[in-house]
Design an enzyme around this catalytic site. Structure first.
Site, PDB file in Angstrom:
ATOM      1  CD  GLU A 142      -2.422   1.902   0.498  1.00 18.40           C
ATOM      2  OE1 GLU A 142      -2.463   3.146   0.415  1.00 18.40           O
ATOM      3  OE2 GLU A 142      -3.035   1.140  -0.285  1.00 18.40           O
ATOM      4  CD  GLN A 143      -0.639   5.542  -3.516  1.00 17.31           C
ATOM      5  OE1 GLN A 143       0.133   5.467  -4.480  1.00 17.31           O
ATOM      6  NE2 GLN A 143      -1.742   6.280  -3.537  1.00 17.31           N
ATOM      7  CE1 TYR A 186     -24.470   3.927   3.663  1.00 18.23           C
ATOM      8  CE2 TYR A 186     -25.611   4.729   1.701  1.00 18.23           C
ATOM      9  CZ  TYR A 186     -24.443   4.325   2.330  1.00 18.23           C
ATOM     10  OH  TYR A 186     -23.258   4.310   1.648  1.00 18.23           O
ATOM     11  NE  ARG A 207     -16.134   4.303   0.496  1.00 17.64           N
ATOM     12  CZ  ARG A 207     -15.957   3.622  -0.640  1.00 17.64           C
ATOM     13  NH1 ARG A 207     -14.920   2.815  -0.733  1.00 17.64           N
ATOM     14  NH2 ARG A 207     -16.793   3.734  -1.639  1.00 17.64           N
ATOM     15  CG  ASP A 221     -12.888   1.481  -8.060  1.00 17.98           C
ATOM     16  OD1 ASP A 221     -13.881   0.851  -8.467  1.00 17.98           O
ATOM     17  OD2 ASP A 221     -12.934   2.289  -7.116  1.00 17.98           O
TER      18      ASP A 221
END
Length: 398
Positions: A35-36, A215, A109, A293
Protein backbone atom coordinates in the site's frame (compact mmCIF):
# COMPACT_ATOMS: atom_id res chain seq x y z
CA UNK A 1 -3.60 -23.46 5.02
CA UNK A 2 -1.73 -25.43 2.35
CA UNK A 3 0.98 -23.49 0.55
CA UNK A 4 0.60 -23.82 -3.22
CA UNK A 5 4.04 -22.49 -4.13
CA UNK A 6 2.85 -19.45 -6.12
CA UNK A 7 3.79 -16.05 -4.71
CA UNK A 8 1.42 -13.15 -5.35
CA UNK A 9 2.00 -9.42 -4.89
CA UNK A 10 -1.17 -7.36 -4.48
CA UNK A 11 -0.74 -3.63 -5.10
CA UNK A 12 -3.25 -1.51 -3.18
CA UNK A 13 -4.64 -1.73 0.35
CA UNK A 14 -8.23 -0.67 -0.23
CA UNK A 15 -11.29 -2.90 0.13
CA UNK A 16 -10.59 -4.77 -3.10
CA UNK A 17 -6.92 -5.36 -2.38
CA UNK A 18 -7.49 -6.49 1.19
CA UNK A 19 -10.36 -8.81 0.27
CA UNK A 20 -8.33 -10.27 -2.60
CA UNK A 21 -5.34 -10.87 -0.33
CA UNK A 22 -7.55 -12.72 2.14
CA UNK A 23 -9.22 -14.80 -0.58
CA UNK A 24 -5.84 -15.71 -2.05
CA UNK A 25 -4.40 -16.64 1.35
CA UNK A 26 -7.46 -18.74 2.09
CA UNK A 27 -6.83 -20.60 -1.18
CA UNK A 28 -3.30 -21.37 -0.02
CA UNK A 29 -1.18 -18.80 -1.82
CA UNK A 30 1.71 -16.79 -0.45
CA UNK A 31 0.54 -13.17 -0.57
CA UNK A 32 2.16 -9.83 0.13
CA UNK A 33 0.09 -6.65 -0.05
CA UNK A 34 1.74 -3.30 -0.81
CA UNK A 35 0.00 0.00 0.00
CA UNK A 36 1.38 3.40 -0.96
CA UNK A 37 0.05 5.24 2.10
CA UNK A 38 1.93 5.23 5.39
CA UNK A 39 -1.09 3.62 7.07
CA UNK A 40 -4.33 2.06 5.91
CA UNK A 41 -7.07 4.65 5.80
CA UNK A 42 -10.60 5.10 4.60
CA UNK A 43 -11.22 7.81 2.04
CA UNK A 44 -14.95 8.35 1.77
CA UNK A 45 -17.58 7.42 4.28
CA UNK A 46 -20.52 5.06 3.81
CA UNK A 47 -20.55 1.96 1.66
CA UNK A 48 -23.23 -0.59 0.79
CA UNK A 49 -22.41 -4.31 0.65
CA UNK A 50 -25.10 -6.47 -0.92
CA UNK A 51 -25.38 -10.26 -0.36
CA UNK A 52 -23.12 -11.11 -3.31
CA UNK A 53 -20.30 -9.38 -1.43
CA UNK A 54 -21.38 -10.21 2.12
CA UNK A 55 -21.29 -13.97 1.51
CA UNK A 56 -17.63 -13.67 0.49
CA UNK A 57 -16.78 -11.54 3.54
CA UNK A 58 -18.42 -14.10 5.81
CA UNK A 59 -16.55 -16.90 4.06
CA UNK A 60 -13.33 -15.03 4.83
CA UNK A 61 -14.14 -15.40 8.52
CA UNK A 62 -14.83 -11.76 9.44
CA UNK A 63 -18.57 -11.91 10.18
CA UNK A 64 -17.99 -11.45 13.92
CA UNK A 65 -15.73 -8.46 13.31
CA UNK A 66 -18.36 -6.89 11.05
CA UNK A 67 -21.33 -7.45 13.36
CA UNK A 68 -20.86 -4.45 15.73
CA UNK A 69 -20.45 -2.01 12.84
CA UNK A 70 -22.73 -3.22 10.07
CA UNK A 71 -26.25 -1.84 9.73
CA UNK A 72 -28.80 -4.12 8.08
CA UNK A 73 -31.40 -1.93 6.35
CA UNK A 74 -34.94 -3.26 6.15
CA UNK A 75 -35.68 -1.83 2.70
CA UNK A 76 -34.53 0.38 -0.13
CA UNK A 77 -36.81 3.40 -0.41
CA UNK A 78 -36.87 5.53 -3.56
CA UNK A 79 -38.67 8.83 -3.16
CA UNK A 80 -39.60 11.99 -5.00
CA UNK A 81 -37.41 15.03 -4.37
CA UNK A 82 -40.00 17.62 -3.32
CA UNK A 83 -42.95 15.96 -1.61
CA UNK A 84 -41.23 12.74 -0.46
CA UNK A 85 -43.75 10.53 -2.21
CA UNK A 86 -42.68 6.88 -2.37
CA UNK A 87 -41.77 5.85 -5.90
CA UNK A 88 -40.63 2.37 -4.95
CA UNK A 89 -40.00 0.44 -1.77
CA UNK A 90 -38.29 -2.94 -1.99
CA UNK A 91 -37.35 -5.40 0.77
CA UNK A 92 -33.87 -5.87 2.17
CA UNK A 93 -33.24 -7.07 5.74
CA UNK A 94 -34.51 -10.51 6.71
CA UNK A 95 -36.22 -11.05 3.35
CA UNK A 96 -33.01 -10.64 1.40
CA UNK A 97 -30.97 -12.72 3.84
CA UNK A 98 -33.51 -15.55 3.70
CA UNK A 99 -33.61 -15.46 -0.10
CA UNK A 100 -29.88 -15.22 -0.75
CA UNK A 101 -28.19 -16.61 2.34
CA UNK A 102 -26.28 -13.45 3.24
CA UNK A 103 -27.21 -10.01 4.58
CA UNK A 104 -27.30 -6.59 3.00
CA UNK A 105 -24.99 -4.26 4.97
CA UNK A 106 -24.26 -0.57 5.35
CA UNK A 107 -20.78 0.23 6.69
CA UNK A 108 -18.46 3.10 7.29
CA UNK A 109 -15.52 2.31 5.01
CA UNK A 110 -13.09 2.61 7.92
CA UNK A 111 -14.93 -0.14 9.82
CA UNK A 112 -14.89 -2.50 6.84
CA UNK A 113 -11.22 -1.83 6.09
CA UNK A 114 -10.31 -2.41 9.75
CA UNK A 115 -12.12 -5.76 9.76
CA UNK A 116 -10.40 -6.88 6.57
CA UNK A 117 -6.97 -5.69 7.69
CA UNK A 118 -7.42 -7.31 11.09
CA UNK A 119 -7.76 -10.71 9.43
CA UNK A 120 -4.53 -10.31 7.48
CA UNK A 121 -1.28 -11.28 9.22
CA UNK A 122 0.81 -8.19 9.95
CA UNK A 123 3.80 -9.55 8.07
CA UNK A 124 1.69 -9.80 4.89
CA UNK A 125 1.15 -6.03 4.66
CA UNK A 126 3.68 -3.41 3.63
CA UNK A 127 2.64 0.24 3.86
CA UNK A 128 4.64 3.16 2.47
CA UNK A 129 5.26 1.34 -0.82
CA UNK A 130 4.29 3.34 -3.93
CA UNK A 131 4.72 1.29 -7.08
CA UNK A 132 7.02 2.80 -9.69
CA UNK A 133 7.30 0.02 -12.24
CA UNK A 134 6.49 -3.64 -12.86
CA UNK A 135 8.02 -5.86 -15.54
CA UNK A 136 6.80 -9.29 -16.60
CA UNK A 137 9.92 -11.40 -17.18
CA UNK A 138 7.99 -14.38 -18.51
CA UNK A 139 8.56 -16.67 -15.54
CA UNK A 140 8.13 -13.98 -12.85
CA UNK A 141 7.23 -10.34 -12.28
CA UNK A 142 9.72 -7.83 -10.97
CA UNK A 143 8.39 -4.67 -9.27
CA UNK A 144 10.08 -1.53 -8.00
CA UNK A 145 8.78 0.94 -5.40
CA UNK A 146 9.64 4.57 -4.75
CA UNK A 147 11.31 3.73 -1.42
CA UNK A 148 13.91 1.65 -3.24
CA UNK A 149 12.35 -1.74 -2.49
CA UNK A 150 12.46 -4.31 -5.28
CA UNK A 151 10.45 -7.52 -5.23
CA UNK A 152 9.89 -10.59 -7.35
CA UNK A 153 6.61 -12.52 -7.47
CA UNK A 154 4.99 -15.16 -9.63
CA UNK A 155 1.92 -12.93 -10.14
CA UNK A 156 1.22 -9.24 -9.61
CA UNK A 157 -2.33 -7.94 -9.08
CA UNK A 158 -3.14 -4.26 -9.48
CA UNK A 159 -5.85 -3.38 -6.96
CA UNK A 160 -4.66 0.22 -6.84
CA UNK A 161 -7.86 2.05 -7.68
CA UNK A 162 -9.01 4.54 -10.28
CA UNK A 163 -5.56 6.10 -10.65
CA UNK A 164 -3.93 2.67 -10.98
CA UNK A 165 -0.22 2.69 -11.66
CA UNK A 166 -0.40 -0.99 -12.62
CA UNK A 167 -3.01 -0.21 -15.29
CA UNK A 168 -0.79 2.57 -16.62
CA UNK A 169 2.18 0.21 -16.79
CA UNK A 170 0.14 -2.34 -18.73
CA UNK A 171 -1.99 -0.19 -21.01
CA UNK A 172 -0.79 3.41 -20.86
CA UNK A 173 -2.44 6.57 -19.58
CA UNK A 174 -6.22 6.81 -19.47
CA UNK A 175 -8.56 9.63 -20.44
CA UNK A 176 -11.52 9.77 -18.06
CA UNK A 177 -14.55 11.93 -18.93
CA UNK A 178 -16.27 14.29 -16.53
CA UNK A 179 -19.87 13.09 -16.18
CA UNK A 180 -21.29 16.52 -15.37
CA UNK A 181 -21.94 15.45 -11.77
CA UNK A 182 -20.42 16.58 -8.48
CA UNK A 183 -21.08 14.64 -5.27
CA UNK A 184 -21.18 16.05 -1.74
CA UNK A 185 -20.76 13.64 1.15
CA UNK A 186 -21.04 13.92 4.88
CA UNK A 187 -21.58 12.08 8.16
CA UNK A 188 -24.08 13.28 10.75
CA UNK A 189 -24.34 11.96 14.33
CA UNK A 190 -27.66 10.13 14.42
CA UNK A 191 -28.87 11.90 17.57
CA UNK A 192 -28.88 15.22 15.70
CA UNK A 193 -31.52 13.80 13.37
CA UNK A 194 -33.66 12.09 16.01
CA UNK A 195 -36.56 14.44 15.27
CA UNK A 196 -36.78 13.04 11.74
CA UNK A 197 -37.49 9.51 13.02
CA UNK A 198 -35.49 8.05 10.14
CA UNK A 199 -36.14 4.46 9.15
CA UNK A 200 -33.24 2.03 8.87
CA UNK A 201 -33.48 1.99 5.10
CA UNK A 202 -31.39 2.87 2.07
CA UNK A 203 -33.02 6.09 0.88
CA UNK A 204 -32.71 7.58 -2.60
CA UNK A 205 -34.38 10.93 -3.28
CA UNK A 206 -34.60 11.56 -7.04
CA UNK A 207 -35.09 14.98 -8.58
CA UNK A 208 -34.27 17.22 -11.53
CA UNK A 209 -30.50 17.23 -12.17
CA UNK A 210 -29.68 15.52 -8.88
CA UNK A 211 -30.34 12.93 -6.23
CA UNK A 212 -29.48 12.27 -2.59
CA UNK A 213 -28.82 8.94 -0.87
CA UNK A 214 -28.70 8.51 2.91
CA UNK A 215 -28.45 5.61 5.34
CA UNK A 216 -27.13 4.68 8.79
CA UNK A 217 -23.56 3.42 9.31
CA UNK A 218 -21.23 2.63 12.23
CA UNK A 219 -23.75 0.49 14.06
CA UNK A 220 -26.42 3.17 13.64
CA UNK A 221 -24.39 5.93 15.31
CA UNK A 222 -23.94 7.98 12.13
CA UNK A 223 -26.04 8.91 9.11
CA UNK A 224 -24.11 8.93 5.85
CA UNK A 225 -25.31 11.00 2.93
CA UNK A 226 -24.16 11.49 -0.65
CA UNK A 227 -25.79 14.35 -2.54
CA UNK A 228 -25.19 14.49 -6.30
CA UNK A 229 -25.84 17.54 -8.47
CA UNK A 230 -25.09 18.23 -12.09
CA UNK A 231 -22.40 20.82 -12.82
CA UNK A 232 -20.89 22.45 -15.90
CA UNK A 233 -17.22 21.69 -15.39
CA UNK A 234 -14.57 20.24 -13.09
CA UNK A 235 -10.84 19.65 -13.24
CA UNK A 236 -9.98 17.47 -10.21
CA UNK A 237 -10.90 13.92 -9.33
CA UNK A 238 -10.54 13.69 -5.56
CA UNK A 239 -12.54 12.40 -2.60
CA UNK A 240 -11.04 14.87 -0.14
CA UNK A 241 -11.87 18.38 -1.37
CA UNK A 242 -13.74 20.23 1.35
CA UNK A 243 -16.99 22.04 0.62
CA UNK A 244 -19.15 24.49 2.51
CA UNK A 245 -22.37 23.09 3.91
CA UNK A 246 -24.12 26.20 2.64
CA UNK A 247 -22.98 25.36 -0.88
CA UNK A 248 -24.69 21.97 -0.75
CA UNK A 249 -27.81 23.49 0.79
CA UNK A 250 -28.06 26.05 -1.99
CA UNK A 251 -27.85 23.31 -4.60
CA UNK A 252 -30.75 21.49 -2.91
CA UNK A 253 -32.95 24.56 -2.47
CA UNK A 254 -36.62 23.58 -2.68
CA UNK A 255 -36.02 19.90 -1.92
CA UNK A 256 -37.95 18.08 0.81
CA UNK A 257 -37.32 19.38 4.36
CA UNK A 258 -35.86 16.00 5.40
CA UNK A 259 -33.21 16.23 2.68
CA UNK A 260 -32.24 19.73 3.74
CA UNK A 261 -32.26 18.84 7.43
CA UNK A 262 -29.77 16.03 6.84
CA UNK A 263 -27.42 18.23 4.83
CA UNK A 264 -27.75 21.10 7.28
CA UNK A 265 -26.84 18.97 10.31
CA UNK A 266 -23.36 18.03 9.09
CA UNK A 267 -20.21 19.56 10.63
CA UNK A 268 -18.18 19.30 7.44
CA UNK A 269 -18.80 18.10 3.94
CA UNK A 270 -16.56 17.01 1.10
CA UNK A 271 -17.13 17.10 -2.63
CA UNK A 272 -15.73 15.21 -5.56
CA UNK A 273 -16.32 15.07 -9.28
CA UNK A 274 -17.64 11.92 -10.89
CA UNK A 275 -15.62 10.80 -13.89
CA UNK A 276 -16.60 8.01 -16.27
CA UNK A 277 -14.40 5.53 -18.10
CA UNK A 278 -15.19 3.14 -20.89
CA UNK A 279 -14.69 -0.58 -20.15
CA UNK A 280 -11.12 -1.71 -20.76
CA UNK A 281 -10.53 -4.09 -23.67
CA UNK A 282 -8.31 -6.22 -21.41
CA UNK A 283 -7.67 -6.67 -17.69
CA UNK A 284 -4.51 -8.77 -17.83
CA UNK A 285 -1.29 -9.42 -19.67
CA UNK A 286 0.89 -12.42 -18.89
CA UNK A 287 1.45 -12.60 -15.14
CA UNK A 288 -0.06 -9.20 -14.32
CA UNK A 289 -3.78 -8.52 -13.87
CA UNK A 290 -6.07 -5.78 -12.61
CA UNK A 291 -8.85 -5.90 -10.03
CA UNK A 292 -11.65 -3.61 -8.85
CA UNK A 293 -11.59 0.08 -9.75
CA UNK A 294 -8.27 -0.39 -11.53
CA UNK A 295 -10.07 -2.25 -14.33
CA UNK A 296 -13.81 -1.59 -13.99
CA UNK A 297 -14.42 1.72 -12.19
CA UNK A 298 -18.12 2.45 -12.11
CA UNK A 299 -20.30 5.37 -11.15
CA UNK A 300 -21.80 4.91 -7.67
CA UNK A 301 -25.38 4.58 -8.88
CA UNK A 302 -25.73 0.80 -8.43
CA UNK A 303 -23.84 0.64 -5.09
CA UNK A 304 -21.71 -2.16 -6.55
CA UNK A 305 -18.19 -0.76 -6.95
CA UNK A 306 -16.69 -2.22 -3.78
CA UNK A 307 -18.79 -5.38 -4.00
CA UNK A 308 -17.52 -6.12 -7.48
CA UNK A 309 -13.93 -5.77 -6.29
CA UNK A 310 -14.68 -8.28 -3.51
CA UNK A 311 -16.14 -10.62 -6.12
CA UNK A 312 -13.01 -10.16 -8.25
CA UNK A 313 -10.78 -11.41 -5.45
CA UNK A 314 -12.88 -14.50 -4.83
CA UNK A 315 -12.99 -15.40 -8.52
CA UNK A 316 -9.27 -14.75 -8.93
CA UNK A 317 -8.42 -17.06 -6.04
CA UNK A 318 -10.65 -19.80 -7.41
CA UNK A 319 -9.17 -19.52 -10.92
CA UNK A 320 -5.63 -19.72 -9.59
CA UNK A 321 -6.49 -22.63 -7.30
CA UNK A 322 -7.70 -24.61 -10.33
CA UNK A 323 -4.88 -23.53 -12.65
CA UNK A 324 -2.35 -26.26 -11.99
CA UNK A 325 0.29 -23.57 -11.67
CA UNK A 326 -0.36 -21.99 -15.10
CA UNK A 327 -0.64 -18.39 -13.89
CA UNK A 328 -1.20 -16.63 -17.25
CA UNK A 329 -3.99 -19.07 -18.16
CA UNK A 330 -5.63 -18.52 -14.77
CA UNK A 331 -5.56 -14.74 -15.19
CA UNK A 332 -7.05 -15.06 -18.67
CA UNK A 333 -9.84 -17.23 -17.28
CA UNK A 334 -10.43 -14.77 -14.40
CA UNK A 335 -10.84 -11.92 -16.89
CA UNK A 336 -13.19 -13.94 -19.11
CA UNK A 337 -15.40 -14.84 -16.15
CA UNK A 338 -15.50 -11.44 -14.50
CA UNK A 339 -15.49 -8.92 -17.34
CA UNK A 340 -19.04 -9.45 -18.69
CA UNK A 341 -20.62 -9.06 -15.26
CA UNK A 342 -18.57 -6.01 -14.28
CA UNK A 343 -19.22 -4.37 -17.66
CA UNK A 344 -22.96 -4.94 -17.29
CA UNK A 345 -22.89 -3.17 -13.93
CA UNK A 346 -20.78 -0.33 -15.31
CA UNK A 347 -23.40 0.23 -17.99
CA UNK A 348 -26.31 0.02 -15.53
CA UNK A 349 -24.62 2.54 -13.23
CA UNK A 350 -24.14 4.89 -16.15
CA UNK A 351 -27.81 4.56 -17.11
CA UNK A 352 -28.95 5.30 -13.55
CA UNK A 353 -27.18 8.65 -13.68
CA UNK A 354 -29.70 9.66 -16.36
CA UNK A 355 -32.68 7.91 -14.78
CA UNK A 356 -32.19 9.43 -11.32
CA UNK A 357 -31.89 13.01 -12.63
CA UNK A 358 -34.82 13.36 -15.04
CA UNK A 359 -36.44 16.81 -15.01
CA UNK A 360 -40.09 16.88 -14.05
CA UNK A 361 -42.17 16.10 -17.09
CA UNK A 362 -43.38 13.22 -19.23
CA UNK A 363 -40.19 11.10 -19.03
CA UNK A 364 -40.05 11.52 -15.24
CA UNK A 365 -43.71 10.50 -15.00
CA UNK A 366 -43.04 7.41 -17.11
CA UNK A 367 -40.09 6.53 -14.86
CA UNK A 368 -42.13 6.96 -11.71
CA UNK A 369 -44.98 4.83 -13.05
CA UNK A 370 -42.51 2.11 -14.01
CA UNK A 371 -40.88 2.17 -10.57
CA UNK A 372 -44.25 1.82 -8.89
CA UNK A 373 -45.43 -1.03 -11.09
CA UNK A 374 -42.47 -3.03 -12.37
CA UNK A 375 -40.95 -4.49 -9.24
CA UNK A 376 -37.45 -4.16 -10.71
CA UNK A 377 -36.05 -4.40 -7.17
CA UNK A 378 -38.13 -7.44 -6.23
CA UNK A 379 -36.32 -10.50 -4.93
CA UNK A 380 -36.93 -12.29 -8.21
CA UNK A 381 -35.70 -9.40 -10.33
CA UNK A 382 -32.55 -8.76 -8.29
CA UNK A 383 -31.58 -12.40 -7.96
CA UNK A 384 -29.09 -12.31 -10.85
CA UNK A 385 -27.05 -9.82 -8.82
CA UNK A 386 -27.49 -10.91 -5.20
CA UNK A 387 -27.46 -14.70 -5.63
CA UNK A 388 -24.19 -14.77 -7.56
CA UNK A 389 -21.29 -16.56 -5.86
CA UNK A 390 -18.08 -15.32 -7.48
CA UNK A 391 -16.04 -18.09 -5.89
CA UNK A 392 -18.14 -20.83 -7.51
CA UNK A 393 -16.69 -20.95 -11.02
CA UNK A 394 -19.48 -23.13 -12.35
CA UNK A 395 -21.81 -20.12 -12.26
CA UNK A 396 -22.37 -17.98 -15.30
CA UNK A 397 -20.31 -14.77 -15.04
CA UNK A 398 -23.16 -12.50 -16.09
Amino acid sequence: MTQTGLSIAVIGGGIGGLAAALSLRQAGFGVQLYEQAAALGAIGAGIQISPNGARILHRLGIAAALAPHGVRPVAVHQRRWDDGRTLQRAPLGDAVEAAFGAPYYHFHRADLIAALAGALPADSLRTGHRLVDAVDKGDRVEARFDNGTRITADILIGADGIHSRVREVLFGAEKPRFTGCVAYRGLVPAERLAQLDLEVTANNWMGPAGHLVHYFVSGGRLVNFVAVREADSWTRESWTDRAETGEALRLFEGWHPQVRAIIGAVDETFKWALFDRDPLPRWSAGRIALLGDACHPMLPFMAQGAVQSIEDGAALAACLAQSGGDAPAALTRYEALRKPRATRLQEMSRHNKIRFHLPDGSRQQERDALLQSSGDRSLAAIGWLYAHDAGALGEQAA
